[in-house]
Design a protein around this motif. Structure first.
Motif, PDB file in Angstrom:
ATOM      1  N   PHE A 109      -3.617  -4.432   9.619  1.00 13.91           N
ATOM      2  CA  PHE A 109      -3.550  -2.997   9.914  1.00 13.91           C
ATOM      3  C   PHE A 109      -2.865  -2.282   8.753  1.00 13.91           C
ATOM      4  O   PHE A 109      -1.778  -2.697   8.328  1.00 13.91           O
ATOM      5  CB  PHE A 109      -2.718  -2.743  11.178  1.00 13.91           C
ATOM      6  CG  PHE A 109      -3.368  -3.216  12.439  1.00 13.91           C
ATOM      7  CD1 PHE A 109      -4.394  -2.485  13.033  1.00 13.91           C
ATOM      8  CD2 PHE A 109      -2.954  -4.384  13.057  1.00 13.91           C
ATOM      9  CE1 PHE A 109      -4.994  -2.925  14.204  1.00 13.91           C
ATOM     10  CE2 PHE A 109      -3.549  -4.826  14.229  1.00 13.91           C
ATOM     11  CZ  PHE A 109      -4.575  -4.090  14.805  1.00 13.91           C
ATOM     12  N   GLY A 110      -3.477  -1.234   8.254  1.00 11.24           N
ATOM     13  CA  GLY A 110      -2.845  -0.435   7.211  1.00 11.24           C
ATOM     14  C   GLY A 110      -1.699   0.362   7.806  1.00 11.24           C
ATOM     15  O   GLY A 110      -1.748   0.746   8.971  1.00 11.24           O
ATOM     16  N   SER A 111      -0.666   0.577   7.001  1.00  9.00           N
ATOM     17  CA  SER A 111       0.472   1.356   7.498  1.00  9.00           C
ATOM     18  C   SER A 111       0.947   2.345   6.447  1.00  9.00           C
ATOM     19  O   SER A 111       1.053   2.010   5.270  1.00  9.00           O
ATOM     20  CB  SER A 111       1.614   0.435   7.896  1.00  9.00           C
ATOM     21  OG  SER A 111       2.754   1.209   8.212  1.00  9.00           O
ATOM     22  N   ARG A 112       1.245   3.544   6.899  1.00  9.32           N
ATOM     23  CA  ARG A 112       1.751   4.588   6.006  1.00  9.32           C
ATOM     24  C   ARG A 112       3.257   4.490   5.832  1.00  9.32           C
ATOM     25  O   ARG A 112       3.842   5.193   5.051  1.00  9.32           O
ATOM     26  CB  ARG A 112       1.446   5.961   6.623  1.00  9.32           C
ATOM     27  CG  ARG A 112       0.038   6.403   6.434  1.00  9.32           C
ATOM     28  CD  ARG A 112      -0.324   7.484   7.416  1.00  9.32           C
ATOM     29  NE  ARG A 112      -0.720   6.907   8.693  1.00  9.32           N
ATOM     30  CZ  ARG A 112      -1.478   7.532   9.586  1.00  9.32           C
ATOM     31  NH1 ARG A 112      -1.875   8.755   9.347  1.00  9.32           N
ATOM     32  NH2 ARG A 112      -1.811   6.945  10.712  1.00  9.32           N
ATOM     33  N   PHE A 113       3.882   3.612   6.611  1.00  8.59           N
ATOM     34  CA  PHE A 113       5.341   3.612   6.649  1.00  8.59           C
ATOM     35  C   PHE A 113       5.980   2.381   6.032  1.00  8.59           C
ATOM     36  O   PHE A 113       7.115   2.066   6.310  1.00  8.59           O
ATOM     37  CB  PHE A 113       5.821   3.745   8.101  1.00  8.59           C
ATOM     38  CG  PHE A 113       5.273   4.960   8.780  1.00  8.59           C
ATOM     39  CD1 PHE A 113       5.694   6.216   8.402  1.00  8.59           C
ATOM     40  CD2 PHE A 113       4.332   4.833   9.788  1.00  8.59           C
ATOM     41  CE1 PHE A 113       5.172   7.344   9.018  1.00  8.59           C
ATOM     42  CE2 PHE A 113       3.811   5.960  10.410  1.00  8.59           C
ATOM     43  CZ  PHE A 113       4.231   7.216  10.024  1.00  8.59           C
ATOM     44  N   HIS A 189       0.212  -3.773   6.529  1.00  9.61           N
ATOM     45  CA  HIS A 189       0.221  -3.745   5.071  1.00  9.61           C
ATOM     46  C   HIS A 189       0.321  -2.281   4.611  1.00  9.61           C
ATOM     47  O   HIS A 189      -0.378  -1.425   5.142  1.00  9.61           O
ATOM     48  CB  HIS A 189      -1.089  -4.387   4.561  1.00  9.61           C
ATOM     49  CG  HIS A 189      -1.189  -4.416   3.082  1.00  9.61           C
ATOM     50  ND1 HIS A 189      -0.524  -5.344   2.319  1.00  9.61           N
ATOM     51  CD2 HIS A 189      -1.881  -3.623   2.214  1.00  9.61           C
ATOM     52  CE1 HIS A 189      -0.802  -5.119   1.039  1.00  9.61           C
ATOM     53  NE2 HIS A 189      -1.617  -4.095   0.957  1.00  9.61           N
ATOM     54  N   PRO A 190       1.172  -2.020   3.612  1.00  7.59           N
ATOM     55  CA  PRO A 190       1.320  -0.622   3.181  1.00  7.59           C
ATOM     56  C   PRO A 190       0.063  -0.076   2.501  1.00  7.59           C
ATOM     57  O   PRO A 190      -0.505  -0.737   1.616  1.00  7.59           O
ATOM     58  CB  PRO A 190       2.491  -0.673   2.193  1.00  7.59           C
ATOM     59  CG  PRO A 190       2.584  -2.089   1.761  1.00  7.59           C
ATOM     60  CD  PRO A 190       2.072  -2.924   2.885  1.00  7.59           C
ATOM     61  N   VAL A 191      -0.366   1.093   2.930  1.00  9.27           N
ATOM     62  CA  VAL A 191      -1.491   1.770   2.260  1.00  9.27           C
ATOM     63  C   VAL A 191      -1.111   3.231   2.030  1.00  9.27           C
ATOM     64  O   VAL A 191      -0.282   3.784   2.747  1.00  9.27           O
ATOM     65  CB  VAL A 191      -2.814   1.715   3.079  1.00  9.27           C
ATOM     66  CG1 VAL A 191      -3.334   0.300   3.182  1.00  9.27           C
ATOM     67  CG2 VAL A 191      -2.654   2.338   4.450  1.00  9.27           C
TER      68      VAL A 191
END
Lengths: 219, 114
Positions: A109-113, A189-191
């Motif tokens: 899952f991409g994460s903005r945080f 994962h950071p995106v």
């Protein structure tokens, strides 16, 4: 085969660039045009995507599932969910794909945080996201830092289990819920997310909660 | 002596029961559904012809007037039916999506072959 699925509804402004930029990072790009009224489908095809066009607008969740069905048919080993509005950065794909493979998980899952500095609107960061996280914990029983991030990578095993029935935006809660139900392994994962527009507002949030609630009563 | 309102209502109820029987005969309504609707309309008939009967039942539930009891039950039933309808619409929506998906994929494959 690594296939990118791009759900698109009236994205004529961005779709050509999104598809063109995606090509070097994946084996194939599927654009699911959700009955756009502009020339999204034409531009996606021009850019070299395999375009599937819904005859009636059914929502982003429905578009992703259409992409899933087609990707399975084409023999995908991994699929990437990537928004058609150009909010994601293609340079995040390879590190994420490598991380998924190396860690041996089924879903990323991409994460903005998680480090990357996305320009998240104030109201979203401090009001909508905390509420969203709570809803996710309630309905999906999953603790994700970023609730509704459209950047995901699923392997074939996950693809076979994650059948999206939430046609609207509630799919973003349904996917982690299915991951949890079928005991699939996942990581965040950071995106980077660049906001061109505000996206989901309060009304959208209320619709998501309603959809998740109604889902409990549908066979 | 029945009032005009009561006579009209009883006629309507008889008409409704006749409709239920016809639907049962044509197979549009199952045995349980038919029984429910016949009992429902008989209940309405009793409440119309003997209004004081609803008051007696209302007293059992500590509700002041029979009319209030009927009103409460009606509102609860309407809400329930609305909810059921909503679920049905959602189900139909999902069926539509399945159809649209199949058509879209078939069309895309066809255009790929051409």
């Amino acid at each position: 085969m690594f296939i990118a699925i791009v759900p698109a509804f009236n994205e004529a402004k961005h779709i050509f660039n999104v598809v063109t930029r995606l090509h070097p990072h994946v084996d194939r790009v599927i654009v699911v045009d959700d009955c756009s009224t502009d020339n999204t489908a034409f531009l996606a095809k021009e850019a070299g995507a395999f375009v599937i066009s819904h005859g009636v607008n059914r929502g982003q969740g429905a578009s992703l599932q259409t992409g899933h069905v087609c990707a399975l048919d084409l023999g995908a080993t991994h699929v990437l969910h990537f928004d058609g509005d150009g909010q994601f950065d293609v340079s995040d794909i390879l590190p994420a794909y490598t991380k998924l493979k190396e860690s041996g998980v089924d879903v990323l899952f991409g994460s903005r945080f998680l480090g990357k500095d996305s320009n998240i609107p104030f109201l979203k960061r401090y009001l909508f996201f905390p509420i969203g996280r709570l809803i996710n914990r309630l309905f999906a029983r999953v603790r994700l830092r970023d609730v509704h991030n459209g950047f995901r990578i699923l392997n074939r095993k996950a693809l076979l289990h994650v059948v999206i029935t939430q046609d609207g935006m509630a799919h973003a809660t349904q996917i982690p819920a299915l991951v949890q139900r079928y005991k699939l392994q996942y990581i965040e994962h950071p995106v980077l997310v660049t906001y061109h527009e505000f996206g989901q507002g309060l009304r959208g949030g209320v619709t998501i909660v309603r959809d998740l609630f109604m889902d409990r009563f549908i066979r | 002596m029945l009032s005009i309102f009561q006579i009209l209502f009883v006629c309507f109820i008889l008409f409704a029961i006749f409709g239920v029987v016809q639907k049962r005969r044509s197979g549009d309504l199952g045995p349980k559904g038919a029984l429910f609707w016949v009992l429902f309309w008989i209940g309405v008939g009793v409440a119309v012809v003997w209004p004081e009967s609803t008051a007696k039942i209302a007293h059992i539930f500590s509700i002041g007037r029979g009319v209030d009891l009927v009103l409460y039950i009606s509102i609860a039933t309407l809400f329930y039916l609305l909810f059921r309808l909503h679920i049905k619409i959602e189900q139909v929506g999902r069926d539509v999506t399945t159809l649209i998906r199949k058509m879209a994929i078939d069309d895309a494959k066809k255009s790929l072959k051409e």
